[in-house]
Design a protein around this motif. Structure first.
Motif, PDB file in Angstrom:
ATOM      1  N   LEU A  58     -16.895  -0.823  -8.672  1.00 51.82           N
ATOM      2  CA  LEU A  58     -15.859  -1.560  -8.142  1.00 51.82           C
ATOM      3  C   LEU A  58     -15.129  -2.351  -9.147  1.00 51.82           C
ATOM      4  N   ALA A  59     -13.868  -2.418  -9.328  1.00 55.32           N
ATOM      5  CA  ALA A  59     -13.199  -3.443 -10.100  1.00 55.32           C
ATOM      6  C   ALA A  59     -11.927  -4.248  -9.431  1.00 55.32           C
ATOM      7  N   MET A  60     -12.080  -5.459  -9.905  1.00 54.82           N
ATOM      8  CA  MET A  60     -11.418  -6.536  -8.928  1.00 54.82           C
ATOM      9  C   MET A  60     -10.891  -7.669  -9.989  1.00 54.82           C
ATOM     10  N   GLY A  61      -9.953  -8.519  -9.452  1.00 51.75           N
ATOM     11  CA  GLY A  61      -9.532  -9.569 -10.312  1.00 51.75           C
ATOM     12  C   GLY A  61      -8.268  -9.865  -9.884  1.00 51.75           C
ATOM     13  N   PRO A  62      -7.339 -10.642 -10.769  1.00 52.65           N
ATOM     14  CA  PRO A  62      -6.025 -11.193 -10.074  1.00 52.65           C
ATOM     15  C   PRO A  62      -5.110 -10.088  -9.820  1.00 52.65           C
ATOM     16  N   PRO A  63      -4.004 -10.401  -8.903  1.00 51.37           N
ATOM     17  CA  PRO A  63      -3.082  -9.282  -8.428  1.00 51.37           C
ATOM     18  C   PRO A  63      -2.219  -9.038  -9.854  1.00 51.37           C
ATOM     19  N   CYS A  64      -1.443  -7.902  -9.663  1.00 45.46           N
ATOM     20  CA  CYS A  64      -0.696  -7.190 -10.918  1.00 45.46           C
ATOM     21  C   CYS A  64       0.603  -7.459 -10.478  1.00 45.46           C
ATOM     22  N   GLU A  65       1.154  -7.692  -9.403  1.00 47.72           N
ATOM     23  CA  GLU A  65       2.488  -7.656  -8.981  1.00 47.72           C
ATOM     24  C   GLU A  65       2.868  -9.259  -8.932  1.00 47.72           C
ATOM     25  N   ALA A  66       4.241  -9.309  -9.291  1.00 46.77           N
ATOM     26  CA  ALA A  66       4.757 -10.793  -9.590  1.00 46.77           C
ATOM     27  C   ALA A  66       4.874 -11.376  -8.293  1.00 46.77           C
ATOM     28  N   ASP A  67       4.950 -10.351  -7.133  1.00 39.14           N
ATOM     29  CA  ASP A  67       5.278 -11.176  -5.790  1.00 39.14           C
ATOM     30  C   ASP A  67       4.327 -11.468  -4.790  1.00 39.14           C
ATOM     31  N   VAL A  68       2.948 -11.234  -5.653  1.00 36.41           N
ATOM     32  CA  VAL A  68       1.728 -11.492  -5.079  1.00 36.41           C
ATOM     33  C   VAL A  68       1.352 -12.795  -5.584  1.00 36.41           C
ATOM     34  N   GLU A  69       0.644 -13.802  -4.824  1.00 36.32           N
ATOM     35  CA  GLU A  69       0.386 -15.095  -5.197  1.00 36.32           C
ATOM     36  C   GLU A  69      -0.868 -15.166  -5.658  1.00 36.32           C
ATOM     37  N   VAL A  70      -0.968 -15.163  -6.944  1.00 38.40           N
ATOM     38  CA  VAL A  70      -2.106 -15.389  -7.752  1.00 38.40           C
ATOM     39  C   VAL A  70      -3.145 -16.606  -7.266  1.00 38.40           C
ATOM     40  N   THR A  71      -2.649 -17.430  -6.627  1.00 38.81           N
ATOM     41  CA  THR A  71      -3.714 -18.863  -6.317  1.00 38.81           C
ATOM     42  C   THR A  71      -4.447 -18.393  -4.997  1.00 38.81           C
ATOM     43  N   THR A  72      -3.829 -17.382  -4.091  1.00 43.74           N
ATOM     44  CA  THR A  72      -4.251 -17.180  -2.780  1.00 43.74           C
ATOM     45  C   THR A  72      -4.820 -15.776  -2.771  1.00 43.74           C
ATOM     46  N   VAL A  73      -4.556 -14.869  -3.477  1.00 39.66           N
ATOM     47  CA  VAL A  73      -4.708 -13.418  -3.453  1.00 39.66           C
ATOM     48  C   VAL A  73      -5.748 -13.102  -4.675  1.00 39.66           C
ATOM     49  N   GLY A 161     -17.956  -4.570   9.182  1.00 36.45           N
ATOM     50  CA  GLY A 161     -16.722  -3.637   9.605  1.00 36.45           C
ATOM     51  C   GLY A 161     -17.375  -2.376  10.199  1.00 36.45           C
ATOM     52  N   GLY A 162     -18.688  -2.206  10.512  1.00 37.31           N
ATOM     53  CA  GLY A 162     -19.246  -1.120  11.196  1.00 37.31           C
ATOM     54  C   GLY A 162     -19.631  -0.049  10.064  1.00 37.31           C
ATOM     55  N   GLN A 163     -20.156   1.007  10.456  1.00 36.90           N
ATOM     56  CA  GLN A 163     -20.511   2.186   9.352  1.00 36.90           C
ATOM     57  C   GLN A 163     -19.472   3.058   9.286  1.00 36.90           C
ATOM     58  N   LEU A 164     -19.028   3.271   8.152  1.00 41.79           N
ATOM     59  CA  LEU A 164     -18.073   4.434   7.811  1.00 41.79           C
ATOM     60  C   LEU A 164     -18.395   5.863   7.512  1.00 41.79           C
ATOM     61  N   ALA A 165     -17.507   6.585   7.660  1.00 39.26           N
ATOM     62  CA  ALA A 165     -18.024   8.114   7.385  1.00 39.26           C
ATOM     63  C   ALA A 165     -17.327   8.704   6.043  1.00 39.26           C
ATOM     64  N   SER A 166     -16.612   7.679   5.515  1.00 37.96           N
ATOM     65  CA  SER A 166     -15.928   8.135   4.218  1.00 37.96           C
ATOM     66  C   SER A 166     -15.960   6.984   3.293  1.00 37.96           C
ATOM     67  N   GLU A 167     -15.865   7.485   1.932  1.00 43.41           N
ATOM     68  CA  GLU A 167     -15.624   6.461   0.883  1.00 43.41           C
ATOM     69  C   GLU A 167     -14.283   6.371   0.494  1.00 43.41           C
ATOM     70  N   PRO A 168     -13.911   5.278  -0.178  1.00 42.78           N
ATOM     71  CA  PRO A 168     -12.614   5.069  -0.553  1.00 42.78           C
ATOM     72  C   PRO A 168     -12.202   5.501  -1.900  1.00 42.78           C
ATOM     73  N   GLY A 169     -10.817   5.272  -2.516  1.00 41.53           N
ATOM     74  CA  GLY A 169     -10.382   5.460  -3.542  1.00 41.53           C
ATOM     75  C   GLY A 169      -9.175   4.760  -3.736  1.00 41.53           C
ATOM     76  N   ALA A 170      -9.310   3.298  -4.000  1.00 41.60           N
ATOM     77  CA  ALA A 170      -8.142   2.442  -4.110  1.00 41.60           C
ATOM     78  C   ALA A 170      -7.814   2.759  -5.610  1.00 41.60           C
ATOM     79  N   ARG A 171      -6.320   2.393  -5.990  1.00 40.11           N
ATOM     80  CA  ARG A 171      -5.969   2.791  -7.516  1.00 40.11           C
ATOM     81  C   ARG A 171      -5.335   1.358  -7.740  1.00 40.11           C
ATOM     82  N   GLY A 172      -5.569   0.810  -8.732  1.00 39.44           N
ATOM     83  CA  GLY A 172      -4.704  -0.450  -9.289  1.00 39.44           C
ATOM     84  C   GLY A 172      -3.952   0.082 -10.457  1.00 39.44           C
ATOM     85  N   ARG A 173      -3.227  -0.373 -10.649  1.00 41.82           N
ATOM     86  CA  ARG A 173      -2.127  -0.329 -12.049  1.00 41.82           C
ATOM     87  C   ARG A 173      -2.511  -1.297 -13.103  1.00 41.82           C
ATOM     88  N   CYS A 174      -3.391  -1.911 -13.131  1.00 39.34           N
ATOM     89  CA  CYS A 174      -3.273  -3.321 -14.093  1.00 39.34           C
ATOM     90  C   CYS A 174      -4.417  -2.811 -15.086  1.00 39.34           C
TER      91      CYS A 174
END
Length: 174
Positions: A58-73, A161-174
């Motif tokens: 899992l990789a996470m952090g501040p948003p990459c896009e300028a239109d996304v508010e870094v203080t709340t997202v 969110g309940g049990q899930l039958a599949s696993e994700p693949g999000a893609r970030g560009r940062c």
């Protein structure tokens, strides 16, 4: 197997080769061999291990896009689960860690990008409450990345969110 046998820990520099291998396997599975590169940025990376084997990241952090508010997202850059381990709750476990990250950092929402041809990932995130926010950008194979947003309900605990039958693949560009 249950997620109780899977634990999360902060990634270390000696995990780089294993993370790269898992990342490549997972991306090859859903991009079907399409060439895609990642950019690095200011992020937190967690490793999911089961019986000494790296089974998810899992990789996470501040948003990459300028239109996304870094203080709340916060941004979920990527979740990858080792192919062959999909459907065992590892992705849900990693997702819950992202939601906890949002709560711990007092962020009200999360964003991510999912490749539009990765219907498995989009379905996974939709089951966890994510919704497309209308933003997209070009991606590999003449297919777009679709940005999705998760708004946190302060009354709901992560991982409910309940049990899930599949696993994700999000893609970030940062």
């Amino acid at each position: 197997m249950t997620t109780s046998q899977t634990f999360l820990r902060t990634a270390h520099s000696d995990d780089v080769d294993r993370i790269t291998d898992l990342h490549t396997l997972a991306r090859t599975a859903y991009y079907q061999g399409g060439g895609v590169s990642d950019q690095s940025g200011d992020r937190t990376v967690l490793c999911a291990e089961r019986e000494g084997e790296l089974v998810g990241i899992l990789a996470m952090g501040p948003p990459c896009e300028a239109d996304v508010e870094v203080t709340t997202v916060g941004q979920l850059y990527q979740i990858h689960v080792r192919p062959g381990m999909w459907g065992q709750g590892i992705g849900s476990y990693l997702h819950a860690a992202f939601v906890q990250f949002l709560r711990d950092t007092s962020l009200a929402a999360g964003v991510l990008e999912a490749w539009e041809r990765n219907s498995r990932a989009q379905a996974f995130y939709a089951r966890h409450g994510w919704k497309p926010d209308g933003h997209h950008r070009p991606g590999p194979g003449n297919a777009n990345y679709v940005r999705m947003r998760l708004s946190l309900d302060p009354e709901v605990q992560p991982g409910r969110g309940g049990q899930l039958a599949s696993e994700p693949g999000a893609r970030g560009r940062c």
